[in-house]
Design an enzyme around this catalytic site. Structure first.
Site, PDB file in Angstrom:
ATOM      1  N   GLY B  42      19.287  11.164  14.115  1.00  0.00           N
ATOM      2  CA  GLY B  42      20.238  12.067  14.730  1.00  0.00           C
ATOM      3  C   GLY B  42      20.680  13.009  13.731  1.00  0.00           C
ATOM      4  O   GLY B  42      19.982  13.338  12.686  1.00  0.00           O
ATOM      5  N   GLY B  45      21.406  11.417  10.306  1.00  0.00           N
ATOM      6  CA  GLY B  45      20.248  10.927   9.786  1.00  0.00           C
ATOM      7  C   GLY B  45      19.075  12.160   9.240  1.00  0.00           C
ATOM      8  O   GLY B  45      18.656  11.947   8.229  1.00  0.00           O
ATOM      9  N   HIS B 266      35.673   9.536  27.135  1.00  0.00           N
ATOM     10  CA  HIS B 266      35.656  10.867  27.318  1.00  0.00           C
ATOM     11  C   HIS B 266      36.438  11.291  28.667  1.00  0.00           C
ATOM     12  O   HIS B 266      35.772  10.713  29.599  1.00  0.00           O
ATOM     13  CB  HIS B 266      34.501  11.569  27.177  1.00  0.00           C
ATOM     14  CG  HIS B 266      34.334  12.819  27.123  1.00  0.00           C
ATOM     15  ND1 HIS B 266      34.830  13.818  28.161  1.00  0.00           N
ATOM     16  CD2 HIS B 266      33.941  13.680  26.008  1.00  0.00           C
ATOM     17  CE1 HIS B 266      34.183  15.029  27.691  1.00  0.00           C
ATOM     18  NE2 HIS B 266      34.084  15.245  26.317  1.00  0.00           N
ATOM     19  N   ARG B 330      41.419  14.097  23.935  1.00  0.00           N
ATOM     20  CA  ARG B 330      40.391  13.462  24.823  1.00  0.00           C
ATOM     21  C   ARG B 330      41.297  12.090  25.340  1.00  0.00           C
ATOM     22  O   ARG B 330      41.249  11.535  26.648  1.00  0.00           O
ATOM     23  CB  ARG B 330      39.462  13.026  24.371  1.00  0.00           C
ATOM     24  CG  ARG B 330      38.124  14.039  24.193  1.00  0.00           C
ATOM     25  CD  ARG B 330      36.840  13.726  23.675  1.00  0.00           C
ATOM     26  NE  ARG B 330      36.226  14.692  23.408  1.00  0.00           N
ATOM     27  CZ  ARG B 330      34.890  15.105  22.894  1.00  0.00           C
ATOM     28  NH1 ARG B 330      34.476  14.158  22.342  1.00  0.00           N
ATOM     29  NH2 ARG B 330      34.213  16.091  22.994  1.00  0.00           N
TER      30      ARG B 330
END
Lengths: 247, 636
Positions: B42, B45, B266, B330
């Site tokens: 991701g 990484g 969320h 959130r």
């Protein structure tokens, strides 16, 4: 709702595959296509059979992992939709649905509906980047990009690398995929010095990977879930010609 | 094992520069003598693999996906924060730092957060140089939008696909290194154990998901960037494959796990529609720039939304929080939504509220809204069959992100020397609640700008000597992994992996979800234990371990979730306060806001594994606030 599914089953890359017919019941129209396959797989598992292997991950249409050939169309009957975003409400109760993997020489089947698309990665590794090391980037607003170019670059950069273009093409050509990356980068001022080598290297790798040639059928454009158009293929060709002529 | 956060001395704004100046270096010619394993591709990484490869290290990059480009950062929608102050609206590194500390409800480490804010500006430069097509204005300059918990516009975006574009940028840099031979990618490989030799991380055992081969890989250092564990709840906004296996198995080898109970919910996700639902889909926080959240004022108001006049609508975020309105953080928004739904005011009596862009469409025109959020509207329509251009979206909170993760010091190193943790899989920067558009920022700051410095500091003292895969530590780890795989296949019970996973998710959502109480947590812990025991007796996995076997992969991941769940619930029980996303009903103000207890809980809870069925040992890292003043959060 209930459906008859004709699913391609294949143990591995070496063995021959064939269609196996399954019935699924109790499917609701709000379910996604992959959730229907989940139901099938739960059922198969409890019966002691091996579930159907299919590729999927984000299930929100962006990672590009899923890709099924459904009733003869890449990602199924809708346009602009990945398999994971396809919902049962688009099928008729009782229908027979045929499910196959992507079929292309460059995408060998790994198992059942899962294929190996690493050829796409090798094409990108041949030049789908701007050579900039971390630490050497100039101030972001120092590079002006006209909004129109930025928007167009975005539209082609939106490619998710699912391979539907290859699966839909009778020649199994990867030209739409390659053109999306070439267009994205050639529309921007960044990476301009390597513009020519990029297109030449990427096209060369595409050919070496065993993808077919483009004969302008336009099937790729129809099936691309992200709406990448033939215009990007035209741009790739211009870039390629310019690179060849100017060397 | 000990915990030293290695926070440098000196003023907050000078810590990172001074620290960098003191870090040891590895000579360019020596870098190629070092092997580094990176788990996950991701943002964290991929950026780590790319930047370490650029420096000349030998990098082996592993991911379970079929291609590195598919890691779940790809699905991040709204944007990335950076303190560029291009809007001239009062932004600064300090303000981004402060917003993040406050947004995290004062449960993050100041020094790390300040560094994150400081590095944010360079991330945008790097991404633009790679060709990331951010949204631009007509003059060719970069555009911005606002996100929750802030009063400035500092979020850079590429429609609702910012994560995709940033990830493809990082991946392109990583692919360039692959072409140059410094990085080697191992897709379809899942790390199943960490190998520690003489107290240092020296390699991993991974399973090739296509052939089933279980093999050891050695390195001088291991970097985990394997993402969050939100999928522990089964239904979440994570990808189906997202898992905690890499960090959990590292935990069992001695890496401390910090703040596991900090799991973010969320506020704006598409509500659950069917029993067979396999995942939840987020609707970006970016929508709250232009969208208004409301419910009918009266219960059982079954009129269609366009028939409900203004005076019969309750824009509850705007009335409760006038200063921040729809753009509250959130955790605050999620709780407010839950509150109105619990009062029975949810749309159609269900768990859903409207997120309405009608006013914005009238004010700005459909074209502008389409340009900003077109892909999100399309996604919503595909899933629900309704067009948000015509009918307001219905949304409800869902599990999204984990602030908790492996404990790391200022160098992003875990308690195991040579094992680093970057991005969502560490605990470091977001405290008890992450602000929107900050996950991308953290992943890339860690990978591009922190690990290249702190890695050399670690390797400089290590020496070039390689370890052999024939060492008993590797053989033992391989055998353990093989034994586990065999065990999954041999139970031959009556329940599928998904069935167990769904039940675990329900137990957690009910007991350790948006609101938690002593009773709900104790019940959850009991249920988790029972479920885990049943898993090992009654699991059914068919097929073999010699080909692609997706049930077998899932079994490994769910077995880890079943263990982590207990630590998560236990941490939530221990943290007898409310903070950020962690809402203990026993601790709330009169108007239902979270009530912190700084006297007792101003620390990061780091857990040390003690062995199977033994309670983990708690270590506390006291949080010292020198710059930010501890205050009750208010967005009113």
């Amino acid at each position: 709702m209930k459906f008859t599914l004709k699913v391609w089953r294949q143990k591995n890359a070496q063995e021959q595959g064939s269609f196996v017919t399954y019935e699924v019941f109790g499917i609701s129209e709000d379910m996604s296509f992959l959730e229907m396959l989940d139901v099938l797989n739960e059922d198969l598992t409890l019966k002691g059979e091996e579930p159907v292997a299919f590729a999927h991950d984000c299930r929100e249409g962006i990672c590009g992992t899923c890709g099924l050939f459904i009733n003869g169309r890449a990602h199924g009957p809708l346009t602009g939709t990945t398999t994971c975003q396809l919902h049962i409400r688009h099928f008729k109760d009782g229908e027979t649905i045929t499910i196959e993997p992507w079929r292309a020489k460059a995408f060998p089947v790994i198992k059942d509906l899962v294929v190996d698309r690493s050829a796409f990665d090798r094409i990108l590794q041949a030049g789908g980047f701007v050579s900039v090391n971390v630490g050497s980037a100039p101030e972001a607003n120092g590079i002006l990009v006209p909004k129109k170019n930025a928007d167009e670059a975005f539209d082609t950069a939106a490619c998710i690398g699912c391979g539907a273009c290859v699966a839909a093409c009778k020649n199994a050509s990867a030209i739409l995929f390659v053109s999306a990356k070439v267009s994205h980068l050639s529309l921007l001022p960044q990476g301009k010095p390597e513009r020519r080598t990029r297109v030449l290297n990427m096209v060369k790798t595409m050919d070496e990977e065993g993808f077919g040639n483009c004969t302008n059928t336009g099937a790729c454009e129809v099936e691309c879930p992200k709406g990448i158009t033939l215009a990007s293929i035209a741009r790739l060709r211009r870039e390629y010609c310019k690179a060849k002529i100017k060397g | 094992m000990t915990m030293n956060s290695h926070i440098p001395d000196g003023k907050l704004e000078e810590k990172w520069s001074k620290h960098k100046a003191n870090l040891k270096l590895v000579n360019p010619a020596n870098k190629r003598k070092f092997d580094i394993i990176v788990i996950g591709t991701g943002l964290a990484g991929a950026s780590a693999a790319a930047s370490l490869g650029e420096l000349g290290y030998n990098v082996k990059s592993f991911c379970f996906q079929d291609s590195p480009r598919r890691a779940h950062s790809i699905a991040a929608q709204g944007g990335i924060n950076a303190a560029k102050n291009y809007r001239n609206d009062g932004d600064s590194v300090y303000r981004l730092f402060y917003d993040t500390i406050k947004g995290g409800d004062f449960r993050a480490r100041e020094a790390n957060v300040y560094r994150l804010a400081e590095l944010s500006v360079a991330i945008i430069d790097q991404a633009v140089a790679q060709g990331v097509p951010f949204a631009r204005e007509y003059g060719g300059l970069l555009d911005n939008r606002s996100f929750g918990g802030t009063q400035v516009s500092r979020t850079f975006y590429a429609k609702g696909q910012t994560g995709q574009q940033l990830l493809l940028g990082a991946i392109s840099s990583m692919y360039r290194q692959i072409s140059l031979g410094t990085v080697k990618a191992f897709p379809f490989h899942e790390m199943l154990d960490l190998v520690v030799i003489n107290g240092r991380a020296r390699g991993i055992v991974a399973r090739n998901l296509i052939t089933g081969e279980i093999k050891s890989y050695t390195a001088h250092a291991v970097v985990l960037a394997s993402g969050g564990y939100g999928n522990i709840f089964y239904l979440s906004t994570n990808a189906k494959g997202s898992n905690a296996t890499a960090i959990w198995r590292a935990y069992k080898k001695g890496a401390f796990f910090a703040n596991p109970c900090f799991t973010q919910i969320h506020p704006t996700c598409i509500p659950v529609s069917s029993h067979y639902q396999s995942k939840l889909t987020l609707m970006s926080e970016g929508l709250r720039n232009d969208g208004r959240v409301w419910v009918p004022k009266n219960k059982n108001d079954n009129r269609s939304p366009d028939q409900i006049p203004e005076e019969d609508r309750d824009y509850f975020l705007e009335t409760r929080y006038p200063a921040f309105g729809n753009l509250v953080p959130r955790d605050v928004a999620s709780r407010a939504i839950k509150l109105v739904c619990d009062e029975g005011k949810g749309v159609g009596g269900k768990n859903a509220v409207y997120l309405d862009l009608t006013d914005a469409i009238k004010r700005l025109g459909k074209d502008v809204i389409e340009e900003r959020y077109g892909n999100l509207f399309e996604m919503y329509e595909k899933i629900t069959g309704e067009s948000p251009y015509k009918t307001p979206m219905r949304i409800y909170p869902a599990i999204h992100y984990c602030m908790g993760g492996l404990w790391v010091d200022y160098n992003l190193m875990t308690t195991i020397p040579g094992l680093f943790a970057l991005g969502e899989c560490n605990f470091s920067d977001h405290g008890a609640n992450r602000l929107g558009a900050s996950a991308l920022m953290q992943g890339l700051a860690d990978g591009y700008f922190i690990i290249p410095y702190t890695m050399s500091n670690y390797l400089a003292d290590l020496g070039f000597e390689k370890v052999s895969v024939d060492r008993p530590e590797f053989k033992e780890a391989e055998n353990k992994v093989k034994e586990q795989v065999r065990r999954f296949l041999s139970i031959k019970g009556n329940r599928t992996v998904d069935d167990f996973h769904k039940e675990l998710g329900k137990v957690l959502w009910d007991g350790v979800g948006m609101s938690r109480s002593e009773q709900s947590l104790k019940t959850a812990i009991d249920k988790i234990k029972v479920l885990r025991a049943e898993f090992w007796k009654n699991l059914k996995v068919n097929g073999t371990d010699e080909t692609l076997n997706q049930s077998l992969e899932k079994a490994g991941r769910v077995s880890d979730f079943l263990e982590l769940a207990e630590l998560l619930a236990g941490d939530a029980l221990l943290r007898d306060e409310s903070c950020g996303c962690h809402f203990r009903v026993e601790h709330q103000t009169d108007d239902h806001e979270a009530k912190r207890d700084d006297e007792k809980f101003s620390y990061a809870a780091a857990y040390e594994y003690q062995g199977e069925d033994k309670p983990a040992q708690l270590h506390k890292e006291e949080l010292k606030f020198e710059e930010a003043h501890l205050a009750a959060r208010s967005y009113k």
